[in-house]
Design an enzyme around this catalytic site. Sequence first.
Site, PDB file in Angstrom:
ATOM      1  N   THR A  23       1.985   3.442  -6.730  1.00 24.11           N
ATOM      2  CA  THR A  23       2.229   3.902  -5.366  1.00 24.11           C
ATOM      3  C   THR A  23       1.489   5.232  -5.201  1.00 24.11           C
ATOM      4  O   THR A  23       0.720   5.631  -6.079  1.00 24.11           O
ATOM      5  CB  THR A  23       3.744   4.039  -5.096  1.00 24.11           C
ATOM      6  OG1 THR A  23       3.956   4.329  -3.708  1.00 24.11           O
ATOM      7  CG2 THR A  23       4.389   5.125  -5.945  1.00 24.11           C
TER       8      THR A  23
ATOM      9  N   VAL B 278       0.869  -1.174   0.000  1.00 23.85           N
ATOM     10  CA  VAL B 278       0.000   0.000   0.000  1.00 23.85           C
ATOM     11  C   VAL B 278       0.904   1.220   0.000  1.00 23.85           C
ATOM     12  O   VAL B 278       1.905   1.273   0.715  1.00 23.85           O
ATOM     13  CB  VAL B 278      -0.915   0.028   1.241  1.00 23.85           C
ATOM     14  CG1 VAL B 278      -1.831   1.250   1.208  1.00 23.85           C
ATOM     15  CG2 VAL B 278      -1.734  -1.256   1.342  1.00 23.85           C
ATOM     16  N   CYS B 279       0.580   2.196  -0.853  1.00 28.60           N
ATOM     17  CA  CYS B 279       1.289   3.473  -0.851  1.00 28.60           C
ATOM     18  C   CYS B 279       2.796   3.259  -1.076  1.00 28.60           C
ATOM     19  O   CYS B 279       3.198   2.496  -1.943  1.00 28.60           O
ATOM     20  CB  CYS B 279       0.980   4.197   0.456  1.00 28.60           C
ATOM     21  SG  CYS B 279       1.322   5.963   0.483  1.00 28.60           S
ATOM     22  N   THR B 280       3.630   3.913  -0.280  1.00 31.50           N
ATOM     23  CA  THR B 280       5.079   3.840  -0.478  1.00 31.50           C
ATOM     24  C   THR B 280       5.684   2.539   0.002  1.00 31.50           C
ATOM     25  O   THR B 280       6.891   2.331  -0.131  1.00 31.50           O
ATOM     26  CB  THR B 280       5.775   5.014   0.233  1.00 31.50           C
ATOM     27  OG1 THR B 280       5.365   5.039   1.610  1.00 31.50           O
ATOM     28  CG2 THR B 280       5.421   6.332  -0.437  1.00 31.50           C
TER      29      THR B 280
END
Length: 227
Positions: free
Chosen positions: A126, A106-108
């Site tokens: 991302t 998830v995300c970074t």
Amino acid sequence: MPDARPEPIQIVFLLFPGITQLDFTAPAQALSRMPGATLAGAAATIAPIATDSGFSILPTHDFASCPQADILCVPGGHGVAEALGDAATIDFIARQAAGARSTTSVCTGAFLLGRAGLLAGKRATTHWGYTHLLPLVGAEPVAGRVVEDGNIVTSGGVTSGLDFALTLIARLQGDTVAQAIQLAIEYDPAPPFTGGHPDRTPAAVTAGLKARVYDAAAARMEEALKT
């Protein structure tokens, strides 16, 4: 006849200081409702982990005692830049991914997958503020809240974790199960503003947020990735 017992599914979340709590808790809430699911939160030690929201969470396992994941999930957060330089964290990701059916971020958190060598030649996404850095870990940036490439699933920033979790549940147990979980958690987005991504947000709002937060944060991430 009673329904067969669901297949056990071990879900492991990586935890580290500076994690964005919703990157973890949003998909954890959905995945925990999947029939047969057991969740574990693994960190270097079982000491409380400080999140970016001003409170801490408790891991269930340290790296050594963590069970093998069927689904490995790596959240993001501003603490990723430090975690990129932690050999034990990267080794844990690589070891768990080697035996997992699905490896996700998830995300970074995508950059931690990348540092572990898992995104080379893969399509990935991302948070929008960092997408341009994905080639530094060998990934092909793709616009989208959820991007699947084989057994690697990456998702965009923060709330995208719910979309990723429901996508994965549908892949594993079918649309009906995923839809029932979506209904159970009342995930029926109706935000007060059109936006949430630069493509749909007023340019001045995007520019202001980049200047206040993401220009410096992305530069810090880039430096960590090049170290």
